[in-house]
Write a protein that holds these residues in place. Structure first.
Motif, PDB file in Angstrom:
ATOM      1  N   PHE A  75       0.873  -1.179   0.000  1.00 12.72           N
ATOM      2  CA  PHE A  75       0.000   0.000   0.000  1.00 12.72           C
ATOM      3  C   PHE A  75       0.906   1.224   0.000  1.00 12.72           C
ATOM      4  N   LEU A  76       0.643   2.175  -0.899  1.00 14.85           N
ATOM      5  CA  LEU A  76       1.491   3.349  -1.061  1.00 14.85           C
ATOM      6  C   LEU A  76       0.747   4.603  -0.607  1.00 14.85           C
ATOM      7  N   ILE A  77       1.421   5.446   0.189  1.00 13.33           N
ATOM      8  CA  ILE A  77       0.826   6.680   0.698  1.00 13.33           C
ATOM      9  C   ILE A  77       1.795   7.833   0.439  1.00 13.33           C
ATOM     10  N   GLY A  78       1.284   8.917  -0.134  1.00 11.91           N
ATOM     11  CA  GLY A  78       2.168  10.030  -0.433  1.00 11.91           C
ATOM     12  C   GLY A  78       1.531  11.389  -0.249  1.00 11.91           C
ATOM     13  N   SER A  79       2.376  12.414  -0.191  1.00 11.75           N
ATOM     14  CA  SER A  79       1.907  13.797  -0.272  1.00 11.75           C
ATOM     15  C   SER A  79       1.760  14.148  -1.746  1.00 11.75           C
ATOM     16  N   ASP A  80       0.773  14.979  -2.058  1.00  9.10           N
ATOM     17  CA  ASP A  80       0.437  15.270  -3.443  1.00  9.10           C
ATOM     18  C   ASP A  80       1.307  16.404  -3.998  1.00  9.10           C
ATOM     19  N   ILE A 131       4.539   1.625   2.112  1.00 13.10           N
ATOM     20  CA  ILE A 131       5.633   2.516   1.772  1.00 13.10           C
ATOM     21  C   ILE A 131       5.061   3.912   1.596  1.00 13.10           C
ATOM     22  N   THR A 132       5.696   4.887   2.237  1.00 10.08           N
ATOM     23  CA  THR A 132       5.194   6.256   2.179  1.00 10.08           C
ATOM     24  C   THR A 132       6.233   7.194   1.583  1.00 10.08           C
ATOM     25  N   SER A 133       5.717   8.266   0.983  1.00  8.66           N
ATOM     26  CA  SER A 133       6.574   9.321   0.437  1.00  8.66           C
ATOM     27  C   SER A 133       5.861  10.643   0.691  1.00  8.66           C
ATOM     28  N   THR A 134       5.968  11.105   1.925  1.00  8.30           N
ATOM     29  CA  THR A 134       5.267  12.305   2.347  1.00  8.30           C
ATOM     30  C   THR A 134       6.231  13.471   2.498  1.00  8.30           C
ATOM     31  N   ALA A 135       5.686  14.677   2.458  1.00 10.53           N
ATOM     32  CA  ALA A 135       6.517  15.865   2.580  1.00 10.53           C
ATOM     33  C   ALA A 135       7.215  15.889   3.928  1.00 10.53           C
ATOM     34  N   GLY A 137       8.774  17.106   7.484  1.00 11.56           N
ATOM     35  CA  GLY A 137       8.165  17.884   8.565  1.00 11.56           C
ATOM     36  C   GLY A 137       6.829  17.327   8.994  1.00 11.56           C
ATOM     37  N   ALA A 138       5.813  18.180   9.069  1.00  8.28           N
ATOM     38  CA  ALA A 138       4.522  17.817   9.652  1.00  8.28           C
ATOM     39  C   ALA A 138       3.872  16.590   9.018  1.00  8.28           C
ATOM     40  N   PRO A 139       3.776  16.468   7.674  1.00  6.03           N
ATOM     41  CA  PRO A 139       3.121  15.277   7.110  1.00  6.03           C
ATOM     42  C   PRO A 139       3.764  13.969   7.557  1.00  6.03           C
ATOM     43  N   ASN A 140       5.100  13.924   7.591  1.00  7.65           N
ATOM     44  CA  ASN A 140       5.775  12.713   8.067  1.00  7.65           C
ATOM     45  C   ASN A 140       5.405  12.403   9.508  1.00  7.65           C
ATOM     46  N   VAL A 141       5.417  13.426  10.341  1.00 11.31           N
ATOM     47  CA  VAL A 141       5.143  13.237  11.767  1.00 11.31           C
ATOM     48  C   VAL A 141       3.699  12.811  11.998  1.00 11.31           C
ATOM     49  N   THR A 142       2.753  13.526  11.384  1.00 11.94           N
ATOM     50  CA  THR A 142       1.336  13.217  11.627  1.00 11.94           C
ATOM     51  C   THR A 142       0.963  11.839  11.083  1.00 11.94           C
ATOM     52  N   LEU A 143       1.462  11.499   9.898  1.00 13.90           N
ATOM     53  CA  LEU A 143       1.138  10.184   9.345  1.00 13.90           C
ATOM     54  C   LEU A 143       1.689   9.076  10.225  1.00 13.90           C
ATOM     55  N   THR A 144       2.939   9.201  10.639  1.00 12.96           N
ATOM     56  CA  THR A 144       3.539   8.154  11.465  1.00 12.96           C
ATOM     57  C   THR A 144       2.815   8.017  12.799  1.00 12.96           C
ATOM     58  N   LYS A 145       2.505   9.125  13.441  1.00 12.95           N
ATOM     59  CA  LYS A 145       1.770   9.069  14.719  1.00 12.95           C
ATOM     60  C   LYS A 145       0.417   8.397  14.539  1.00 12.95           C
ATOM     61  N   GLN A 146      -0.273   8.726  13.456  1.00  7.33           N
ATOM     62  CA  GLN A 146      -1.596   8.157  13.238  1.00  7.33           C
ATOM     63  C   GLN A 146      -1.530   6.680  12.841  1.00  7.33           C
ATOM     64  N   LEU A 147      -0.499   6.294  12.103  1.00  4.96           N
ATOM     65  CA  LEU A 147      -0.310   4.871  11.804  1.00  4.96           C
ATOM     66  C   LEU A 147      -0.080   4.087  13.088  1.00  4.96           C
ATOM     67  N   ARG A 148       0.754   4.620  13.969  1.00  2.00           N
ATOM     68  CA  ARG A 148       1.013   3.939  15.236  1.00  2.00           C
ATOM     69  C   ARG A 148      -0.253   3.899  16.087  1.00  2.00           C
ATOM     70  N   GLY A 149      -0.971   5.024  16.124  1.00  3.38           N
ATOM     71  CA  GLY A 149      -2.190   5.083  16.919  1.00  3.38           C
ATOM     72  C   GLY A 149      -3.258   4.130  16.427  1.00  3.38           C
ATOM     73  N   ALA A 150      -3.236   3.837  15.120  1.00  2.00           N
ATOM     74  CA  ALA A 150      -4.221   2.922  14.542  1.00  2.00           C
ATOM     75  C   ALA A 150      -3.787   1.468  14.639  1.00  2.00           C
ATOM     76  N   GLY A 151      -2.621   1.237  15.226  1.00  2.00           N
ATOM     77  CA  GLY A 151      -2.149  -0.131  15.424  1.00  2.00           C
ATOM     78  C   GLY A 151      -1.600  -0.799  14.180  1.00  2.00           C
TER      79      GLY A 151
END
Length: 295
Positions: A75-80, A131-135, A137-151
Motif C-alpha cells: 500500500f502506497l501513501i504520499g503527499s500530493d 511505503i510512504t513518500s510524504t513531505a 516535517g509535519a506530514p511525516n510526523v502526523t502520518l507516522t503518529k496516526q499509523l502507530r495510533g491505529a495499530g
C-alpha cells in the motif's frame, strides 16, 4: 544570480524550487549543483546532482520487504506533490516488476494532516507492507503518529525520512525502514573526522547531520574541486570539470560522473526507539540509472 553576478548556485531545495530555478540558471549560464534527494530525471546542461534518486533509494527497501519479510501486497501513501508522486510512481513499477502487487495508492495535499480515511483504506486493503513518500516535517510526523495510533504493525518503509527527522519524531519512528546515502554510523575515517569537527564547532547546538545536509556540505567541495581543475570560474570549463572531479567526504568518494548524477553507496537502515538508525545492509556504488542520457 543577475544582481550579484554569482559564479554558481549550490542548493538543497524542493523539486518545485529546483524546477522554478532552472530557467534562471540557464539564462544566467552558471553551474547549478543540486544536493537534495529527489524523484529523478531532471536534466539540464548546467545541472549536476550529488544526491540519490529513486533507482538508488527504493530497491533496498522493496527487496528487503519481499525477500526477507515475505511482503506480497503493498500500500502506497504520499503527499500530493512532485516528489511524493514521483517516488511512488517509481516504487510502484519496481514493486510490480519484482512480482508483488499494489493494493492501494493514496495521496493527501501537502498541508493535510488527517490521514484517518487513508489509514482506514490501508487496514482494509489486505496489505502486508506500506511505503510512504510524504513531505518533510509535519506530514511525516502526523502520518507516522496516526499509523502507530491505529495499530498498523506491518513493515513500514518511508522514502522521505532521514536520520535527523527520525530523531525528531521520537518513539513513533521506531521500526521504520529507511534507505539513505548517509547515516551518522558510517564507519570511516572521513565520517568520524567530519562528526568530530561538527561537534567541536557546534557543541550543544549540533543537530544530527543527515541525508540532506551532508550532500550540501559535499557539494561545496565538489564545486571547489571543479574550479581548481578548470583553473577559473568560467562556466564552460567548470561544467566540464564537474563531470570529472570527486570529493572524499562523510559519504565516501562522491563524483557526479554518471549523466550529471552520482553513483552512491546506499544504506538500508531501521530506526531504533531513540531515533538512531541501525544499518541492516550496505550497497556499494549504486548506479543512478538512466537519468539524462542526452547529456
Amino acid at each position: 544570480v543577475f544582481q550579484k553576478e554569482v559564479n554558481a548556485v549550490i542548493t538543497m531545495e524542493t523539486s518545485a524550487a529546483r524546477n522554478a530555478g532552472l530557467p534562471i540558471i540557464s539564462k544566467g549560464d552558471i553551474p547549478y549543483i543540486y544536493t537534495s534527494f529527489y524523484e529523478g530525471k531532471s536534466c539540464n546542461p548546467n545541472l549536476f546532482v550529488n544526491a540519490w534518486v529513486p533507482e538508488q533509494q527504493v530497491p533496498p527497501i522493496v527487496d528487503n520487504f519481499i525477500k526477507s519479510q515475505g511482503a506480497k501486497k503493498f500500500f502506497l501513501i504520499g503527499s500530493d506533490y512532485a516528489f511524493g508522486r514521483g517516488m511512488l510512481e517509481f516504487a510502484k513499477g519496481y514493486i510490480e516488476k519484482s512480482g508483488a502487487s499494489i493494493v492501494g495508492e493514496e495521496y493527501l495535499p501537502m498541508e493535510g494532516s488527517d490521514w484517518t480515511a487513508i489509514i482506514s483504506s490501508l487496514k482494509s486493503s489486505g496489505a502486508d507492507a506500506v511505503i510512504t513518500s510524504t513531505a518533510g516535517g509535519a506530514p511525516n510526523v502526523t502520518l507516522t503518529k496516526q499509523l502507530r495510533g491505529a495499530g498498523v504493525a506491518i513493515p513500514y518503509g518511508n522514502l522521505a525520512v532521514d536520520e535527523g527527522t527520525a530523531r525528531s519524531m521520537g518513539a513513533d519512528a521506531a521500526g521504520i525502514f529507511i534507505s539513505a546515502s548517509y547515516v551518522t554510523s558510517i564507519d570511516s575515517a572521513a565520517n568520524k573526522s567530519f562528526l568530530a569537527a561538527m561537534q567541536k564547532k557546534f557543541g550543544a547546538e549540533l543537530r544530527t547531520p543527515n541525508d540532506l545536509s551532508v550532500p550540501e556540505y559535499e557539494g561545496i567541495y565538489l564545486y571547489k574541486a571543479a574550479v581548481e581543475k578548470a583553473g577559473s570560474t568560467d562556466t564552460a570549463a567548470v561544467l566540464a570539470a564537474l563531470a570529472e572531479v570527486s570529493f572524499v567526504g562523510p559519504r565516501g568518494t562522491v563524483s557526479m560522473s554518471r549523466q550529471h548524477h552520482a553513483p552512491l553507496t546506499m544504506y538500508l537502515g531501521q530506526v531504533k526507539p531513540d531515533g538512531s538508525v541501525t544499518v541492516v545492509d550496505t550497497f556499494e556504488g549504486v548506479d543512478p540509472g538512466e537519468q539524462c542520457p542526452n547529456l
